[in-house]
Design an enzyme around this catalytic site. Structure first.
Site, mmCIF file in Angstrom:
data_model
loop_
_atom_site.group_PDB
_atom_site.id
_atom_site.type_symbol
_atom_site.label_atom_id
_atom_site.label_comp_id
_atom_site.label_asym_id
_atom_site.label_seq_id
_atom_site.Cartn_x
_atom_site.Cartn_y
_atom_site.Cartn_z
ATOM 1 N N LYS A 153 -7.223 1.792 -2.869
ATOM 2 C CA LYS A 153 -6.858 1.269 -1.546
ATOM 3 C C LYS A 153 -6.903 2.378 -0.496
ATOM 4 O O LYS A 153 -7.291 2.149 0.653
ATOM 5 C CB LYS A 153 -5.457 0.644 -1.589
ATOM 6 N N LYS A 200 0.470 4.786 8.553
ATOM 7 C CA LYS A 200 1.208 5.108 7.326
ATOM 8 C C LYS A 200 0.253 5.364 6.170
ATOM 9 O O LYS A 200 0.399 6.333 5.410
ATOM 10 C CB LYS A 200 2.164 3.949 7.004
ATOM 11 N N SER A 240 0.870 -1.192 0.000
ATOM 12 C CA SER A 240 0.000 0.000 0.000
ATOM 13 C C SER A 240 0.895 1.227 0.000
ATOM 14 O O SER A 240 1.493 1.564 1.031
ATOM 15 C CB SER A 240 -0.908 0.001 1.234
#
Length: 298
Positions: free
Chosen positions: A170, A238, A94
């Site tokens: 995502k 993150k 990701s």
């Protein structure tokens, strides 16, 4: 198929196990070689460099922590980009959509391979059940072949558009999941302070509008922390940081996500970065903090 796989964390190792069980030949590489040994016992071929994992295979898959790690594995010394004849790379990490677009162009120039950004949703349980959702971006030409491999652990693979759109999708997923988990933590804190048996909360809401996978999976784990983690809080932080950075660039207003980001930062400041995402409940229920810290130490 003959495949390479780089990155054997919780998700990557589980993916390789599914690929092997599906009958694929898999060459594996990981920065710490010890993590590859259990997979070698299942039939994986352990190699010394990412380039070897990407040489003489139908395609290579990577599952790494962030853009920096992906760039190092693909373009570093003995990296994937040095392999000849590679047709496609599918990146399950990701990472930032713009970083993906830049690295896709760079890989095409280096050895002509297509870059498929293929982030996933569903966690380790989704891998093990073969039900992951994969949001793919990039050139459509090799997505059918890559999908033949990814079907070992995915139940839903959707081509979202050109390079970077898989990663952008995502980020939408992470926006929704992070908000749901943080709201759940607050609801559990509220429930306990109002005399509710918190173990009854998820069953009581099952089937109603508040029901969700985050509710059913994370509520029990917030109440009774597990010794093992299904995904670190630092990973979600993150991703939420990436969402906020992209929102700033694109002008998208995201006030709720900004608040979620600060909630995750508070948990990080409590020393829970490497604990499971459910440890965010410690911000509103401090008594849970020690249990989640034991998870980190364990």
């Amino acid at each position: 198929m003959k495949l390479g796989f780089c990155g054997l964390g919780l998700m990557g190792a589980a993916m390789v196990r599914r690929l092997l069980a599906a009958g694929h030949e898999v060459k594996v590489w990981n920065r710490s070689a010890a993590k590859a040994q259990p997979l070698a016992a299942l039939g994986a071929q352990v190699v010394a460099h990412p380039r070897e994992a990407a040489q003489d295979v139908d395609g290579v898959l990577v599952c790494l922590f962030d853009s920096k790690a992906v760039e190092a594995v693909v373009f570093g010394p003995e990296g994937v980009a040095q392999a000849s004849g590679l047709k496609w790379l599918a990146d399950h990490s990701s990472i930032d959509p713009e970083a993906t677009r830049l690295m896709a162009a760079r890989l095409a120039e280096a050895n002509g391979a297509d870059w498929i950004d293929a982030p996933v949703s569903g966690g380790v349980p989704g891998v093990e059940a073969g039900t992951l959702a994969i949001m793919a971006g990039g050139n459509e030409a090799h997505i059918p072949q890559a999908s033949l491999a990814m079907r070992a652990y995915a139940g839903n693979i959707t081509h979202m558009g050109p390079s970077g759109t898989g990663q952008a999708t995502k980020l939408c997923n992470q926006t929704l999941v992070a908000a749901a988990v943080v709201a759940l933590a607050e609801a559990i804190g509220f429930a306990e302070r109002n005399g509710i048996d918190v173990r009854k909360l998820a069953p009581a809401l099952a089937g109603g509008w508040a029901d969700s996978k985050p509710l059913q999976i994370f509520a029990p784990r917030m109440i009774d922390p597990s010794p093992s983690s299904i995904g670190a809080l630092s990973t979600m932080l993150k991703d939420v940081d990436t969402v906020i950075a992209n929102a700033r660039q694109s002008g998208a207003p995201m006030p709720v996500t900004a608040s979620v980001q600060q909630m995750l930062r508070l948990a990080d400041a409590l020393g829970l970065a490497q604990a499971e995402l459910s440890s965010v409940v410690s911000v509103v229920l401090p008594r849970q903090r020690d249990a989640f810290l034991r998870q980190v130490d364990g």
